[in-house]
Design an enzyme around this catalytic site. Structure first.
Site, PDB file in Angstrom:
ATOM      1  N   VAL A   6      54.335  39.948  41.487  1.00 33.13           N
ATOM      2  CA  VAL A   6      55.694  39.494  41.232  1.00 33.13           C
ATOM      3  C   VAL A   6      55.712  38.141  40.507  1.00 33.13           C
ATOM      4  O   VAL A   6      56.626  37.862  39.738  1.00 33.13           O
ATOM      5  CB  VAL A   6      56.518  39.437  42.520  1.00 33.13           C
ATOM      6  CG1 VAL A   6      57.998  39.357  42.199  1.00 33.13           C
ATOM      7  CG2 VAL A   6      56.262  40.663  43.373  1.00 33.13           C
ATOM      8  N   ILE A  43      38.712  20.730  34.194  1.00 26.71           N
ATOM      9  CA  ILE A  43      38.433  20.005  35.435  1.00 26.71           C
ATOM     10  C   ILE A  43      37.016  19.454  35.404  1.00 26.71           C
ATOM     11  O   ILE A  43      36.764  18.323  35.842  1.00 26.71           O
ATOM     12  CB  ILE A  43      38.650  20.913  36.663  1.00 26.71           C
ATOM     13  CG1 ILE A  43      40.033  21.553  36.601  1.00 26.71           C
ATOM     14  CG2 ILE A  43      38.475  20.124  37.951  1.00 26.71           C
ATOM     15  CD1 ILE A  43      41.169  20.571  36.436  1.00 26.71           C
ATOM     16  N   VAL A  63      59.271  44.192  40.654  1.00 30.26           N
ATOM     17  CA  VAL A  63      58.597  45.091  41.600  1.00 30.26           C
ATOM     18  C   VAL A  63      59.639  45.536  42.622  1.00 30.26           C
ATOM     19  O   VAL A  63      60.207  44.707  43.335  1.00 30.26           O
ATOM     20  CB  VAL A  63      57.432  44.389  42.307  1.00 30.26           C
ATOM     21  CG1 VAL A  63      56.800  45.311  43.334  1.00 30.26           C
ATOM     22  CG2 VAL A  63      56.387  43.916  41.302  1.00 30.26           C
ATOM     23  N   LEU A  66      35.488  25.973  34.939  1.00 31.84           N
ATOM     24  CA  LEU A  66      36.801  25.343  34.903  1.00 31.84           C
ATOM     25  C   LEU A  66      36.645  24.137  33.982  1.00 31.84           C
ATOM     26  O   LEU A  66      36.428  23.007  34.425  1.00 31.84           O
ATOM     27  CB  LEU A  66      37.255  24.899  36.290  1.00 31.84           C
ATOM     28  CG  LEU A  66      37.829  25.948  37.237  1.00 31.84           C
ATOM     29  CD1 LEU A  66      36.779  26.986  37.634  1.00 31.84           C
ATOM     30  CD2 LEU A  66      38.378  25.283  38.489  1.00 31.84           C
ATOM     31  N   LEU A  94      47.900  28.291  35.807  1.00 32.77           N
ATOM     32  CA  LEU A  94      46.839  29.240  35.484  1.00 32.77           C
ATOM     33  C   LEU A  94      47.337  30.663  35.728  1.00 32.77           C
ATOM     34  O   LEU A  94      48.036  30.934  36.699  1.00 32.77           O
ATOM     35  CB  LEU A  94      45.602  28.959  36.330  1.00 32.77           C
ATOM     36  CG  LEU A  94      44.758  27.757  35.902  1.00 32.77           C
ATOM     37  CD1 LEU A  94      43.827  27.322  37.032  1.00 32.77           C
ATOM     38  CD2 LEU A  94      43.951  28.075  34.652  1.00 32.77           C
TER      39      LEU A  94
END
Length: 591
Positions: free
Chosen positions: A51, A479, A25, A476, A421
């Site tokens: 980014v 988890i 970027v 999730l 993630l």
């Protein structure tokens, strides 16, 4: 001597070092480097939407082919800090990427200038070198050293921080005479290899553990040749998956607590000797060390000296690049074979092969909502041997590693140690950039997909087609499963009634509308028998429109995937396959 800006010299060096693509970027502080790239015109740039996404694109690019080095570019402040997760992921998995950041002018570094931050200090623990270049004449040397370090020893990332005025300053530099520094890679000696083979040949039930270092060394063919000469079974780690094809008779599955096969854990427990090559004894592979090591001897080969004995002390350690070691192992083993002095391990190999022929996890379920196991069964059918799979973390990735099949190195591209993630989507775009003709299939749970789904627009803008399978249970999932031990299901549900999309049935985000809004194609599947047609349609859409295609699969809300606390204590939550019809795409081993 030719004169040019330091930024132009940096671009010239990147070209001579083999860089063809960069991800990033632009920003005010890095614009001189972008101006130099524009003037040169040979490095193709992909504009990321975040980014951090650029850093993961660089990772995917590097991981796709031997010799690749992905480059990510941004400013020092928020862009550099955004790329820290990518540096961590690359460092943890021994992946070389070059992060270039634009910094405030040298005279203002101590004045809290706009977006100025000591990014080199922040990045230092996660890189092989992190350097703010304060003198323009040092730029060529810094870049030459960066590529040297990234390729030498244990590969890893480097960050170079360039103040604005340093980039603009003119220096003397002759790019025509520039030569890359030779990479240093430690190599095993013949005496070390002979000692390791003596130890192996004195045992009855040996195994070879094939780690990601074999992939980095581009030595999968040597591994297979070595295993075949000995007739010794191979256990790939998650990072080494694909070094031996899944349907090879000496491939006995993956060992571990999560991304593992039942037969492989049983084989590991039955073994009496382990030769680890290019692996790091990750805790999700070993479980507790007493259970993993009891009753067996170990030899460990690794390129990084401090890896030997880091997790446990092997009986014998060899510091070596995996490729260099395997060349000698092949040579020494072939000599013993030709002399008739190799033991016969065929009974042990047959035992391991027979063990792999049973104990399959069931994949064929017809329930609606769809059970995730059925998704992987249909992916095996639809994508076959050619797919390059990209995944990151979560129950989706764990189940995939248990149930998908991989037949070649770099066809399972995974952030193994860090597991951030959001990594999957930008990494897949990096893979597509590096290998535009490949069938790239990404796999995410809904949460991983939501983390960086804005990067779909990059795929649409640059015509980077791939298939992204999103298994959506609005949870999730990993988890939630781990919270079972705490007796709770707390703050892990992603479900809500979407007032703009009642058709998603309470699963929350309408991924199809988001994907289409970002310029991509998308399909939603509710029934298992529609998975195969959806995958076929996705391939057609990908070919026609040359954009990413999302295939969202609506899963049952709660599925517990097999895992445990030890390799001898993995809990199976679903019934096992009773016959071939229960697991119709399990690997048929070669005779």
């Amino acid at each position: 001597m030719p004169r040019m800006s330091a930024a132009a010299a940096a671009v010239a060096i990147m070209k001579r070092e083999g860089v063809q693509h960069a991800f990033g970027v632009p920003g005010a502080a890095i614009n001189p480097l972008y101006a130099a790239m524009r003037a040169d015109g040979t490095i193709e740039h992909v504009l990321a939407r975040h980014v951090e996404g650029a850093s993961h694109m660089a990772e995917g690019y590097t991981r796709t082919a031997a010799g690749n080095i992905g480059v990510c570019i941004g400013t020092s402040g928020p862009a550099g800090t955004d790329m820290i997760t990518g540096l961590y992921s690359a460092s943890a998995d021994s992946i070389p990427i070059l992060c270039i950041t634009g910094q405030a002018p040298v005279a203002r570094l101590h004045k809290e200038d706009f977006q100025a931050v000591d990014i080199a200090a922040i990045a230092k623990p996660l890189t092989k070198m992190a350097m703010t270049v304060l003198e323009p004449a040092q730029v060529p040397g810094a870049f030459q050293q960066a590529f040297h370090l990234m390729r030498s020893g244990r590969p890893g990332p480097v960050l170079i921080d360039l103040p604005f005025d340093v980039q603009l300053a003119e220096i003397d530099f002759d790019s025509d005479t520039y030569e890359p520094l030779p990479a240093f890679k430690p190599a095993a000696t013949r005496a070390q290899v002979d000692k390791a083979l003596d130890m192996l040949c004195s045992t009855e039930r040996p195994l070879i553990i094939a780690g990601g270092g074999i992939v980095n060394a581009d030595a999968a063919d040597l591994l297979v040749e070595f295993a075949e000469i000995l007739g010794v079974p191979v256990v790939p780690t998650l990072m080494g998956w694909g070094t031996i094809p899944d349907d090879h008779p000496l491939m006995v599955g993956m060992v571990g607590l999560q991304t593992a096969h039942r037969c492989a854990n049983e084989t590991m427990l039955a073994s009496d000797f382990v030769l680890g090559i290019g692996n790091r004894w990750a805790n999700r592979h070993t479980g507790s060390i007493p259970v993993y090591t009891k009753g067996r001897r170990f030899v460990h080969v690794d390129i990084e000296p401090t890896q030997i004995g880091r997790v446990f002390a092997p009986e014998f350690g060899i510091v070596s690049d995996a490729g260099a070691a395997l060349k000698l192992f092949v040579e020494a083993a072939a000599e013993r074979r030709d002399a008739g002095t190799l033991p016969d391990f065929s009974a042990w190999a047959t035992e391991c092969k027979d063990r792999r022929g049973g104990s399959h996890r069931r994949t064929h379920f017809d329930e609606v909502p769809i059970k995730p196991q059925r998704v992987y069964e249909e992916m095996n059918r639809a994508f076959g041997r050619e797919a390059r799979y990209v995944s990151t973390i979560g129950l989706s990735q764990i189940a995939a590693a248990q149930l998908l099949h991989v037949y070649a190195p770099r066809h399972w591209i995974n952030a193994g140690q860090a597991g951030p993630l959001g990594w999957t989507l930008p990494a897949a775009l990096g893979v597509c950039t590096a290998d535009p003709d490949a069938l790239v299939v990404a796999l995410s749970g809904d949460y991983d997909f939501q983390f960086m789904l804005e990067e779909l627009a990059v795929g649409a803008q640059y015509n980077l087609p791939y298939i992204h399978v999103v298994v959506n249970n609005a949870y999730l999932g990993l988890i939630r499963q781990s919270q079972r031990g705490f007796g709770m299901d707390y703050q892990v549900s992603l479900a809500f009634e979407n007032v703009n999309a009642p058709e998603v049935g309470g699963y929350g985000v309408d991924h199809l509308k988001v994907a289409e809004g970002l310029g991509c194609k998308a399909i939603r599947v509710h029934e298992p028998d529609l998975l195969a047609p959806a995958f076929e349609e996705a391939r057609k859409l990908m070919a026609e429109f040359r954009v990413p295609v999302v295939v969202e699969v609506i899963l049952e809300r709660i599925t517990n995937i097999a895992m445990g606390t030890e390799i001898d204590n993995v809990v199976e939550f679903d019934e096992l396959a009773a016959n071939d019809q229960d697991a119709p795409t399990h690997v048929a081993l070669l005779d």
